[in-house]
Scaffold this motif. Structure first.
Motif, PDB file in Angstrom:
ATOM      1  N   SER A 126      34.202  52.947 -38.363  1.00  0.00           N
ATOM      2  CA  SER A 126      35.370  52.074 -38.537  1.00  0.00           C
ATOM      3  C   SER A 126      34.968  50.619 -38.339  1.00  0.00           C
ATOM      4  O   SER A 126      35.387  49.734 -39.100  1.00  0.00           O
ATOM      5  N   THR A 127      34.144  50.376 -37.327  1.00  0.00           N
ATOM      6  CA  THR A 127      33.651  49.019 -37.091  1.00  0.00           C
ATOM      7  C   THR A 127      32.788  48.545 -38.255  1.00  0.00           C
ATOM      8  O   THR A 127      32.901  47.396 -38.706  1.00  0.00           O
ATOM      9  N   ALA A 128      31.921  49.434 -38.752  1.00  0.00           N
ATOM     10  CA  ALA A 128      31.061  49.068 -39.882  1.00  0.00           C
ATOM     11  C   ALA A 128      31.886  48.757 -41.129  1.00  0.00           C
ATOM     12  O   ALA A 128      31.564  47.832 -41.888  1.00  0.00           O
ATOM     13  N   THR A 129      32.958  49.512 -41.345  1.00  0.00           N
ATOM     14  CA  THR A 129      33.829  49.259 -42.495  1.00  0.00           C
ATOM     15  C   THR A 129      34.509  47.901 -42.380  1.00  0.00           C
ATOM     16  O   THR A 129      34.598  47.150 -43.362  1.00  0.00           O
ATOM     17  N   MET A 130      34.980  47.584 -41.190  1.00  0.00           N
ATOM     18  CA  MET A 130      35.601  46.276 -40.982  1.00  0.00           C
ATOM     19  C   MET A 130      34.591  45.150 -41.193  1.00  0.00           C
ATOM     20  O   MET A 130      34.924  44.096 -41.747  1.00  0.00           O
ATOM     21  N   ASN A 131      33.349  45.383 -40.793  1.00  0.00           N
ATOM     22  CA  ASN A 131      32.323  44.356 -40.998  1.00  0.00           C
ATOM     23  C   ASN A 131      32.069  44.098 -42.481  1.00  0.00           C
ATOM     24  O   ASN A 131      31.759  42.967 -42.879  1.00  0.00           O
ATOM     25  N   LEU A 132      32.192  45.136 -43.300  1.00  0.00           N
ATOM     26  CA  LEU A 132      32.052  44.944 -44.746  1.00  0.00           C
ATOM     27  C   LEU A 132      33.164  44.050 -45.291  1.00  0.00           C
ATOM     28  O   LEU A 132      32.939  43.227 -46.186  1.00  0.00           O
ATOM     29  N   ILE A 133      34.353  44.219 -44.740  1.00  0.00           N
ATOM     30  CA  ILE A 133      35.476  43.372 -45.166  1.00  0.00           C
ATOM     31  C   ILE A 133      35.215  41.918 -44.786  1.00  0.00           C
ATOM     32  O   ILE A 133      35.391  41.000 -45.599  1.00  0.00           O
ATOM     33  N   TRP A 134      34.769  41.705 -43.541  1.00  0.00           N
ATOM     34  CA  TRP A 134      34.456  40.332 -43.122  1.00  0.00           C
ATOM     35  C   TRP A 134      33.318  39.756 -43.958  1.00  0.00           C
ATOM     36  O   TRP A 134      33.298  38.553 -44.249  1.00  0.00           O
ATOM     37  N   GLN A 135      32.385  40.605 -44.348  1.00  0.00           N
ATOM     38  CA  GLN A 135      31.261  40.135 -45.158  1.00  0.00           C
ATOM     39  C   GLN A 135      31.729  39.629 -46.520  1.00  0.00           C
ATOM     40  O   GLN A 135      31.266  38.584 -47.005  1.00  0.00           O
ATOM     41  N   GLN A 136      32.641  40.362 -47.130  1.00  0.00           N
ATOM     42  CA  GLN A 136      33.159  39.930 -48.427  1.00  0.00           C
ATOM     43  C   GLN A 136      33.901  38.599 -48.317  1.00  0.00           C
ATOM     44  O   GLN A 136      33.775  37.724 -49.175  1.00  0.00           O
ATOM     45  N   ILE A 137      34.657  38.452 -47.237  1.00  0.00           N
ATOM     46  CA  ILE A 137      35.353  37.179 -47.022  1.00  0.00           C
ATOM     47  C   ILE A 137      34.337  36.056 -46.808  1.00  0.00           C
ATOM     48  O   ILE A 137      34.501  34.933 -47.298  1.00  0.00           O
ATOM     49  N   GLY A 138      33.267  36.370 -46.099  1.00  0.00           N
ATOM     50  CA  GLY A 138      32.231  35.369 -45.863  1.00  0.00           C
ATOM     51  C   GLY A 138      31.527  34.940 -47.140  1.00  0.00           C
ATOM     52  O   GLY A 138      31.225  33.751 -47.325  1.00  0.00           O
ATOM     53  N   TRP A 139      31.263  35.899 -48.042  1.00  0.00           N
ATOM     54  CA  TRP A 139      30.615  35.553 -49.306  1.00  0.00           C
ATOM     55  C   TRP A 139      31.489  34.610 -50.134  1.00  0.00           C
ATOM     56  O   TRP A 139      30.996  33.657 -50.758  1.00  0.00           O
ATOM     57  N   LYS A 140      32.777  34.877 -50.146  1.00  0.00           N
ATOM     58  CA  LYS A 140      33.687  33.993 -50.880  1.00  0.00           C
ATOM     59  C   LYS A 140      33.728  32.603 -50.245  1.00  0.00           C
ATOM     60  O   LYS A 140      33.832  31.593 -50.944  1.00  0.00           O
ATOM     61  N   ALA A 141      33.631  32.565 -48.910  1.00  0.00           N
ATOM     62  CA  ALA A 141      33.632  31.272 -48.223  1.00  0.00           C
ATOM     63  C   ALA A 141      32.365  30.480 -48.533  1.00  0.00           C
ATOM     64  O   ALA A 141      32.393  29.240 -48.577  1.00  0.00           O
ATOM     65  N   ILE A 142      31.252  31.180 -48.755  1.00  0.00           N
ATOM     66  CA  ILE A 142      30.006  30.492 -49.108  1.00  0.00           C
ATOM     67  C   ILE A 142      30.150  29.788 -50.454  1.00  0.00           C
ATOM     68  O   ILE A 142      29.707  28.643 -50.634  1.00  0.00           O
ATOM     69  N   ASP A 143      30.778  30.479 -51.402  1.00  0.00           N
ATOM     70  CA  ASP A 143      30.981  29.863 -52.721  1.00  0.00           C
ATOM     71  C   ASP A 143      31.844  28.608 -52.632  1.00  0.00           C
ATOM     72  O   ASP A 143      31.657  27.651 -53.401  1.00  0.00           O
ATOM     73  N   LYS A 144      32.772  28.614 -51.681  1.00  0.00           N
ATOM     74  CA  LYS A 144      33.674  27.467 -51.525  1.00  0.00           C
ATOM     75  C   LYS A 144      33.170  26.465 -50.487  1.00  0.00           C
ATOM     76  O   LYS A 144      33.845  25.466 -50.221  1.00  0.00           O
ATOM     77  N   LEU A 145      32.003  26.761 -49.896  1.00  0.00           N
ATOM     78  CA  LEU A 145      31.414  25.906 -48.857  1.00  0.00           C
ATOM     79  C   LEU A 145      32.373  25.709 -47.681  1.00  0.00           C
ATOM     80  O   LEU A 145      32.438  24.631 -47.074  1.00  0.00           O
ATOM     81  N   ASN A 146      33.098  26.767 -47.357  1.00  0.00           N
ATOM     82  CA  ASN A 146      34.034  26.727 -46.232  1.00  0.00           C
ATOM     83  C   ASN A 146      33.277  27.190 -44.981  1.00  0.00           C
ATOM     84  O   ASN A 146      33.238  28.374 -44.655  1.00  0.00           O
ATOM     85  N   TYR A 147      32.673  26.243 -44.289  1.00  0.00           N
ATOM     86  CA  TYR A 147      31.799  26.581 -43.171  1.00  0.00           C
ATOM     87  C   TYR A 147      32.565  27.168 -41.985  1.00  0.00           C
ATOM     88  O   TYR A 147      32.017  27.953 -41.209  1.00  0.00           O
ATOM     89  N   ARG A 148      33.803  26.808 -41.836  1.00  0.00           N
ATOM     90  CA  ARG A 148      34.599  27.345 -40.732  1.00  0.00           C
ATOM     91  C   ARG A 148      34.795  28.851 -40.905  1.00  0.00           C
ATOM     92  O   ARG A 148      34.621  29.626 -39.951  1.00  0.00           O
ATOM     93  N   ILE A 149      35.148  29.281 -42.111  1.00  0.00           N
ATOM     94  CA  ILE A 149      35.337  30.713 -42.376  1.00  0.00           C
ATOM     95  C   ILE A 149      34.007  31.453 -42.275  1.00  0.00           C
ATOM     96  O   ILE A 149      33.948  32.589 -41.789  1.00  0.00           O
ATOM     97  N   ILE A 150      32.941  30.813 -42.724  1.00  0.00           N
ATOM     98  CA  ILE A 150      31.616  31.442 -42.619  1.00  0.00           C
ATOM     99  C   ILE A 150      31.277  31.722 -41.159  1.00  0.00           C
ATOM    100  O   ILE A 150      30.790  32.803 -40.805  1.00  0.00           O
ATOM    101  N   TYR A 151      31.547  30.755 -40.312  1.00  0.00           N
ATOM    102  CA  TYR A 151      31.276  30.928 -38.881  1.00  0.00           C
ATOM    103  C   TYR A 151      32.148  32.042 -38.297  1.00  0.00           C
ATOM    104  O   TYR A 151      31.663  32.902 -37.543  1.00  0.00           O
ATOM    105  N   LEU A 152      33.429  32.043 -38.647  1.00  0.00           N
ATOM    106  CA  LEU A 152      34.347  33.041 -38.100  1.00  0.00           C
ATOM    107  C   LEU A 152      33.983  34.453 -38.554  1.00  0.00           C
ATOM    108  O   LEU A 152      34.034  35.402 -37.762  1.00  0.00           O
ATOM    109  N   THR A 153      33.614  34.611 -39.826  1.00  0.00           N
ATOM    110  CA  THR A 153      33.296  35.947 -40.337  1.00  0.00           C
ATOM    111  C   THR A 153      31.947  36.452 -39.846  1.00  0.00           C
ATOM    112  O   THR A 153      31.669  37.654 -39.914  1.00  0.00           O
ATOM    113  N   ASN A 154      31.107  35.561 -39.361  1.00  0.00           N
ATOM    114  CA  ASN A 154      29.803  35.979 -38.853  1.00  0.00           C
ATOM    115  C   ASN A 154      29.810  36.259 -37.358  1.00  0.00           C
ATOM    116  O   ASN A 154      29.061  37.138 -36.894  1.00  0.00           O
ATOM    117  N   PHE A 155      30.635  35.554 -36.610  1.00  0.00           N
ATOM    118  CA  PHE A 155      30.557  35.654 -35.156  1.00  0.00           C
ATOM    119  C   PHE A 155      31.860  36.095 -34.479  1.00  0.00           C
ATOM    120  O   PHE A 155      31.810  36.849 -33.503  1.00  0.00           O
TER     121      PHE A 155
END
Length: 274
Positions: A126-155
């Motif tokens: 369940s934790t691993a599945t949730m991490n995949l969701i955060w990862q997808q959000i993080g990838w989209k944030a990278i495209d938009k250069l949204n560093y705040r979301i990148i930090y939140l989805t990683n840590f």
């Protein structure tokens, strides 16, 4: 035996901190604090019964002695076995009036620990599945250069979801589950078929753990002779682990001497030929 809210909270916190992807890191959490033998000391301190907890933890540890997680494959998450299984097993053993060092006590503890291992697996994936969701959000944030979301989805977000998934089940199971397992003696008589089945299966599970360990360690079938010799010393001659270690050291020393004598003879023969 009852587990109060404070004790359940501490157990839930430890379950959140110790896992393959625990907040304390792999070395301190998965390979140390999540192991039943180590965790039994922590659980014993929380519950106020270190002796019973360690006896139960030692019995459960044998089952999972060869557990490895290659590539993130988790057959049983030990943090659930340790911080849910051990408290419930302690409550069950004490509620049934069994000696934790006896075969029946160890069998009951191992059965409960193995049962709870499935809960840990669900928590892990369940934790691993949730991490995949955060990862997808993080990838989209990278495209938009949204560093705040990148930090939140990683840590931040992964730790929050991991904490919720691990904390809540552990808290509710340990807090409300102890009353259930403590009343096993009333619901299931000790001489009944269900309890005898649990004792039997629980006594067989450690053999599975030892068998898996031997499969990983033994490269040559002849090496099994060494294992069975040690088993004979422990089981038949009643020699404890320390005594068996000294016997093994003596055999190793004699083997070393024999090899060195043979090497010396070969060296002397080679010099004579020259």
């Amino acid at each position: 035996m009852e587990i109060n809210i404070f004790q359940a909270l501490l157990l839930a916190v430890m379950a959140s901190l110790t896992s393959v992807i625990g907040a304390l890191g792999t070395t301190y959490s998965w390979y140390t604090l999540s192991r039943p033998l180590v965790a039994s000391l922590v659980v014993g301190l929380i519950l106020g019964d270190v002796k019973t907890s360690i006896m139960v933890g030692a019995a459960i540890q044998v089952v999972y002695i060869a557990l490895v997680t290659p590539g993130g494959t988790v057959s049983a998450d030990l943090r659930a076995v340790s911080y849910i299984g051990i408290p419930l097993a302690v409550a069950a053993v004490k509620g049934a009036g069994l000696n934790p060092a006896s075969a029946q006590g160890a069998g009951l503890a191992v059965s409960i620990g193995a049962l709870v291992g499935t809960v840990g697996t669900v928590m892990f994936y369940s934790t691993a599945t949730m991490n995949l969701i955060w990862q997808q959000i993080g990838w989209k944030a990278i495209d938009k250069l949204n560093y705040r979301i990148i930090y939140l989805t990683n840590f931040i977000f992964p730790l929050i979801s991991h904490f919720v998934i691990a904390f809540l089940p552990t808290f509710f199971i340990t807090y409300y589950g102890t009353d259930i397992v403590a009343n096993l003696k009333e619901w299931l008589p000790m001489d009944g078929i269900p309890m005898k089945t649990m004792f039997t299966l629980g006594s067989l599970l450690p053999a599975v753990g030892i068998g898996i360990l031997l499969k990983q360690v033994v490269q040559n079938p002849v090496d099994l002779i060494i294992f069975f010799f040690g088993f004979t010393l422990a089981a038949a001659l009643k020699i404890n682990l320390v005594g068996a270690a000294f016997v093994g050291a003596m055999i190793a020393f004699l083997n070393y001497k024999i090899i060195m004598v043979g090497a010396g003879k070969k060296s002397a023969s080679h010099e004579e030929d020259l």
